[in-house]
Design a protein around this motif. Structure first.
Motif, short mmCIF file in Angstrom:
data_model
loop_
_atom_site.label_atom_id
_atom_site.label_comp_id
_atom_site.label_asym_id
_atom_site.label_seq_id
_atom_site.Cartn_x
_atom_site.Cartn_y
_atom_site.Cartn_z
N ILE A 24 0.84 -1.21 0.00
CA ILE A 24 0.00 0.00 0.00
C ILE A 24 0.86 1.26 0.00
CG2 ILE A 24 -1.67 1.36 1.34
CD1 ILE A 24 -2.77 -1.34 2.41
N ILE A 25 1.86 1.29 0.89
CA ILE A 25 2.66 2.52 1.01
C ILE A 25 3.53 2.72 -0.24
CG2 ILE A 25 4.75 1.65 2.22
CD1 ILE A 25 2.83 4.82 3.13
N LEU A 26 4.01 1.62 -0.81
CA LEU A 26 4.82 1.76 -2.04
C LEU A 26 3.94 2.19 -3.21
CD1 LEU A 26 7.26 -1.29 -1.68
CD2 LEU A 26 7.85 1.13 -1.60
N ALA A 27 2.69 1.71 -3.24
CA ALA A 27 1.77 2.13 -4.30
C ALA A 27 1.51 3.64 -4.20
CB ALA A 27 0.46 1.36 -4.20
N VAL B 29 8.96 6.68 3.35
CA VAL B 29 8.44 5.42 2.79
C VAL B 29 9.43 4.29 3.08
CG1 VAL B 29 7.84 4.25 0.63
CG2 VAL B 29 7.06 6.57 1.05
N GLY B 30 10.73 4.60 2.97
CA GLY B 30 11.75 3.60 3.30
C GLY B 30 11.62 3.13 4.74
N HIS C 265 -0.29 11.80 1.78
CA HIS C 265 0.79 10.80 1.80
C HIS C 265 1.39 10.71 3.20
CE1 HIS C 265 4.00 8.32 0.52
NE2 HIS C 265 4.04 8.71 -0.73
N LEU C 266 1.68 11.87 3.79
CA LEU C 266 2.27 11.88 5.14
C LEU C 266 1.30 11.26 6.15
CD1 LEU C 266 3.85 15.47 5.15
CD2 LEU C 266 5.08 13.31 5.05
N ILE D 133 -0.74 6.77 9.63
CA ILE D 133 -1.86 5.88 9.93
C ILE D 133 -1.48 4.41 9.69
CG2 ILE D 133 -4.19 5.21 9.17
CD1 ILE D 133 -4.61 8.27 8.60
N LEU D 134 -0.82 4.15 8.57
CA LEU D 134 -0.44 2.76 8.27
C LEU D 134 0.54 2.21 9.31
CD1 LEU D 134 -0.05 2.83 4.38
CD2 LEU D 134 -1.74 1.54 5.67
#
Lengths: 90, 537
Positions: free
Chosen positions: A28-31, B111-112, A63-64, A69-70
C-alpha cells in the motif's frame, strides 16, 4: 550462526500472519509513493492545479498522513498478533 | 550537472562543493559566538564518549550498545541519521531555490522507514546479531555470502563517508572560516574518538543529543518565521509567489525534476537505497527486542516527518519571503551569499541575530559529527565482524580479539576516508553520492529482501546476481552524465540518465532470481530448508 528453532503452531501462525500483513502494508505505502512519483514524472500539471495550495500539496499531506496511519495500524495489528512475545532467536 | 543531481550529494550530506569556495568570502561565517558553541558541541560529545567508554567492554556493547537503547531513543537516533546537514541546509536551500519537487527527497526516507517497519524490522532483529550481513547469511553458505555482503556494505559506507566528509569539510570551512583540510581532520579525528572509545553507545547518544537540539531549534525557527507573518501561511505563500523568480510555479512540479524517467529512477533509488543502508539497519540491534526495533522506526518516521514538514512548508518558503529583499544577504552578483546551502543560516541570523546564527552553525557541525560516527562504526563492523570474525576466523575468535580488531578497523576506515576526502576536495563528487544509493538499492536491498521473503534464494544466485547488480550500478554511473561528461569530459553520455536505479535494480533482482532458479545443488536445498525452519515456523 547459532539460530535456534522456535516451536509451536500458534507461533508459526502468528508469524505468518504478521509477514502477510507486512507485505500488504508495504504494498500500500509503495503504491502511494510510486503513484505520487508517477504523477510528478508524467502529470506535473495535474499536481499544480490550485497553486499555491495545490493538489500536489494536498497529496503530500495525504501521503504523510497515510504513512502515520499505516504505521500505527500495523503496529497495533502486529502487537495483537503476537509481536513482542518472541525472543531473539540468536 | 542538474540541480537534482547536485542534490543527491546533499542527500548524502555532502554539500555541493561547487557552491563553496575557500577563495571567495562566501558568507558571513559564525566566527564569534559560533566558536563558543562549536567548542561546547565538541566538549559535550567528548563527555558522552567518556561516559560511554566506561560502558563499552564487550562486543555486544561495542556493536549494539548492549541492546539497552529504548525504542524512542533509537527512533531519535535513526531520525538523526537523516536529519543531517542535508536536511538542515540542503533541503532548506533546495526548496528555497526550486520549490515543490524537493518533496521527493522527504517522502523517500519516510516510505523507506515504513518498508523497514512492515517487512524488515522483526526478522532482521530476530535473525541477525550485529550487522546486515548476519541476516543475509543466516540461510546461505556463510563464507562466500559474508565476504560479498561485507564488501557491498563497505562500498556503501565508505563512499557515503567520503561524500559526507568532502561536503562537511566545505561546510565547516564556510561556517567557521577554517581551512578545508583542518575541517576534515577535526571531523575525522572526532568521529574516530567517538567510535574507538565509546562504540555504538557513544555514537547513539551523540546522535540522540543532536536530534533533540535540532528538533527544538527548527521548531523555534518555524514559530519565529510564522510569527513574522502573523501566522498566516497563505499570506506568506502569496508573498513568496510575488518575489520568487519562478513565481507561483515554485509551488508546482517542474522546478527541479525535468525528465520523467530520471524522476522515477531517482524515486526508486532513494526509497530502496534507504532500506539497504547498513548504518541505518544496524541501529535495529541496539534495542532489546524485535517489537522495540519496529517501534523505534515508527518513532523515527514521525520525528523525521515532523522536522521535514516544518522545513518544507514553513522554514524554506518563509526564508524566501524574509530574505529576498535584504541586500545584506546578497553577493555582488545578486546571488545569495554562500549559495543556497546557506539559506537556513541566513534565516537564523535574520530571526535571532548573531547568537542564533552561531548556535545553528554549531548544530550543523553536530549533525555532521553524529552521522559520520554512525557510518564509521558500520564500516568497522563489516571489517571486524563480517570479514575477520565471520569469514576469516569462521566464528572461532574471542570477543576481546574481535573488539580489538573493530577498533583497529575504525582507525583504518577513518584515516582512509579522510585521505580520500582530502584527495577529492576539488573534484565533483556527485557520482559518489549517486553510487551510494545505486549500490545500496541494487545490491544490499535485493539480497536482504529476497533472503527474508523468497524461499528459492541460493548462495550462488545471491553472490553472482548481487555482484552483477553492483557492477551494473557502478558502470552506469561511470557511463552516465555525472562521470562520463562531468569528470571525463566526453561529449555525450553513453547511458543518458544520471540515476541508474531504473535499470540496475531490476537487473539485480532478475539475475539473483534466475541464477537461484537454475541452481539445483545440495547447497540450494539446504538454503530452502533453512528458510522453512527459521522464517515459516
Amino acid at each position: 550462526m547459532n539460530v535456534e528453532r522456535s516451536t509451536g503452531k500458534g507461533f508459526a501462525a502468528s508469524l505468518q500472519y504478521r509477514r502477510r500483513l507486512g507485505v500488504r502494508f508495504a504494498a500500500i505505502i509503495l503504491a502511494f509513493y510510486f503513484g505520487f512519483s508517477a504523477l510528478l514524472a508524467f502529470f506535473p500539471k495535474f499536481l499544480a492545479l490550485g497553486a499555491p495550495i495545490s493538489i500536489g500539496f494536498a497529496l503530500i499531506l495525504i501521503h504523510l498522513a497515510a504513512v502515520v496511519i499505516l504505521n500505527i495500524t500495523y503496529m497495533n495489528a502486529a502487537k495483537s498478533a503476537g509481536a513482542g512475545e518472541t525472543s531473539n532467536r540468536q | 550537472m542538474s540541480l537534482a543531481h547536485k542534490f543527491l550529494i546533499i542527500s548524502a550530506l555532502s554539500l555541493a562543493p561547487s557552491s563553496v569556495s575557500a577563495a571567495e568570502p562566501a558568507a558571513r561565517n559564525a566566527k564569534g559566538i559560533g566558536i563558543v558553541f562549536f567548542v561546547l558541541v565538541v566538549l559535550v560529545s567528548l563527555a558522552i564518549t567518556y561516559w560511554s567508554a566506561r560502558r563499552t567492554k564487550t562486543a555486544d556493547e561495542f556493536y549494539r550498545a548492549g541492546g539497552k537503547i529504548t525504542g524512542f531513543q533509537n527512533g531519535l537516533a535513526i531520525a538523526g541519521d537523516f536529519m543531517s546537514a542535508a536536511t538542515l541546509l540542503g533541503i532548506t536551500g533546495l526548496v528555497y531555490m526550486t520549490g515543490f519537487d524537493t518533496i521527493i527527497y522527504i517522502l523517500a526516507p519516510l516510505v523507506g522507514m515504513s518498508v523497514i517497519v512492515f517487512l524488515i524490522a522483526e526478522p532482521f532483529r530476530e535473525l541477525g546479531r550485529f550487522t546486515i550481513t548476519d541476516v543475509v547469511s543466516f540461510r546461505l553458505r556463510e563464507q562466500p555470502i559474508r565476504i560479498f555482503s561485507a564488501i557491498a556494505s563497505l562500498f556503501v559506507v565508505v563512499l557515503y563517508l567520503v561524500a559526507q566528509l568532502v561536503g562537511a569539510g566545505a561546510l565547516i570551512q564556510l561556517l567557521f572560516g577554517l581551512p578545508y583540510i583542518a575541517a576534515v581532520f577535526i571531523i575525522g579525528f572526532l568521529m574516530m574518538i567517538y567510535v574507538v572509545f565509546g562504540g555504538m553507545t557513544a555514537t547513539t547518544w551523540v546522535q540522540i543529543t543532536k536530534a533533540v537540539i535540532l528538533i527544538f531549534a527548527l521548531t523555534f525557527m518555524a514559530g519565529a518565521v510564522l510569527a513574522r507573518f502573523d501566522f498566516n501561511l497563505t499570506g506568506m505563500y502569496r508573498q513568496v509567489a510575488d518575489a520568487h523568480p519562478l513565481g507561483v510555479s515554485v509551488f508546482e512540479p517542474g522546478g527541479l525534476l525535468k525528465d520523467p524517467i530520471s524522476t522515477l529512477s531517482l524515486a526508486l533509488a532513494l526509497v530502496f537505497g534507504f532500506v539497504g543502508l547498513p548504518h541505518v539497519l544496524m541501529r535495529l540491534y541496539t534495542v532489546p527486542n524485535a517489537h522495540e526495533a519496529r517501534r523505534s522506526v515508527v518513532y523515527s518516521a514521525g520525528i523525521f516527518g515532523y522536522v521535514n514538514v516544518l522545513i518544507f512548508f514553513i522554514i524554506a518558503f518563509g526564508a524566501y519571503a524574509l530574505l529576498a529583499d535584504k541586500p545584506e544577504y546578497r553577493d555582488a552578483a545578486g546571488g545569495l551569499l554562500g549559495g543556497s546551502n546557506m539559506v537556513a543560516m541566513h534565516l537564523a541570523e535574520e530571526i535571532g541575530g548573531e547568537a542564533f546564527l552561531g548556535f545553528m552553525a554549531a548544530v550543523a557541525f553536530a549533525t555532521i559529527l553524529a552521522v559520520v560516527a554512525g557510518l564509521t562504526i558500520a564500516g568497522a563492523s563489516a571489517i571486524s565482524h563480517d570479514l575477520y570474525a565471520g569469514a576469516i576466523k569462521k566464528g572461532e575468535v574471542s570477543e576481546q580479539a574481535e573488539v580489538h580488531v573493530s577498533k583497529i578497523a575504525t582507525v583504518g576506515v577513518s584515516v582512509f576516508a579522510m585521505a580520500l576526502a582530502v584527495l577529492f576536495e576539488k573534484q565533483n563528487i556527485a557520482f559518489i553520492a549517486s553510487l551510494v544509493f545505486a549500490i545500496s538499492a541494487s545490491t544490499t536491498f535485493p539480497l536482504l529482501i529476497l533472503a527474508l521473503y523468497w524461499r528459492g534464494l541460493t548462495t550462488r544466485g545471491a553472490v553472482i546476481g548481487g555482484s552483477l547488480g553492483l557492477v551494473v550500478a557502478v558502470s552506469l554511473i561511470v557511463l552516465g552524465p555525472a562521470v562520463w561528461v562531468g569528470i571525463l569530459g566526453a561529449g555525450k553520455p553513453i547511458f543518458p540518465y544520471a540515476y541508474p536505479g531504473i535499470v540496475s535494480i531490476p537487473i539485480s533482482f532478475a539475475a539473483i532470481i534466475l541464477i537461484s532458479l537454475l541452481d539445483k545443488s545440495e547447497d540450494a536445498k539446504i538454503s530452502k530448508e533453512k528458510f522453512d525452519r527459521y522464517l515459516l515456523s
